[in-house]
Design a protein around this motif. Structure first.
Motif, PDB file in Angstrom:
ATOM      1  N   MET A  78     -29.645  43.263  32.662  1.00 21.27           N
ATOM      2  CA  MET A  78     -29.749  42.209  33.643  1.00 21.27           C
ATOM      3  C   MET A  78     -29.275  42.757  34.984  1.00 21.27           C
ATOM      4  N   ASP A  79     -29.947  42.408  36.039  1.00 24.10           N
ATOM      5  CA  ASP A  79     -29.579  42.930  37.351  1.00 24.10           C
ATOM      6  C   ASP A  79     -28.539  42.038  38.041  1.00 24.10           C
ATOM      7  N   PHE A  80     -27.991  42.555  39.125  1.00 25.56           N
ATOM      8  CA  PHE A  80     -26.925  41.863  39.845  1.00 25.56           C
ATOM      9  C   PHE A  80     -27.352  40.477  40.313  1.00 25.56           C
ATOM     10  N   SER A  81     -28.528  40.353  40.903  1.00 24.76           N
ATOM     11  CA  SER A  81     -28.949  39.070  41.468  1.00 24.76           C
ATOM     12  C   SER A  81     -29.038  37.987  40.395  1.00 24.76           C
ATOM     13  N   THR A  82     -29.593  38.331  39.256  1.00 24.00           N
ATOM     14  CA  THR A  82     -29.707  37.381  38.149  1.00 24.00           C
ATOM     15  C   THR A  82     -28.331  37.034  37.597  1.00 24.00           C
TER      16      THR A  82
END
Length: 110
Positions: free
Chosen positions: A1-5
């Protein structure tokens, strides 16, 4: 999962609006919106503050780990701690046997 999510997930899980989070960080709501859309990245200082606000590690926040906080004090009872201590003393083969037995007991109780 990426930072923004991950950031959006943490914010919504904590019932915070973008404006609430922005206020805690002394930023504008638009900055939080841009972080959550992946348009910009926060400074390392802001990432550390975010991790502190949400009580997670920086690794979790940036998506490098799925463990929110490995250092959080567990709610393990003294008898559970004794079981873990005893389990650790077993041989590898006996650990496998115990694990299989526990799984069978759980399946039979459902």
């Amino acid at each position: 999962m990426d930072f923004s999510t991950r950031l959006k997930e943490l914010r919504t899980d904590n019932d915070m609006l973008q404006s609430d989070l922005a206020e805690k960080l002394n930023l504008k709501s638009s900055a939080i919106s841009k972080y959550e859309k992946g348009l910009t990245q926060p400074s390392i200082e802001t990432i550390i503050k975010l991790a502190d606000i949400f009580n997670v590690t920086v690794d979790y926040l940036v998506g490098a780990s799925d463990i929110k906080n490995p250092y959080e004090v567990s709610r393990i009872t003294p008898s559970e701690a004794d079981l873990v201590d005893n389990f650790r003393k077993l041989t590898y083969e006996n650990k496998i046997r115990i694990d299989e037995r526990i799984k069978t007991m759980i399946e039979n109780s459902i």
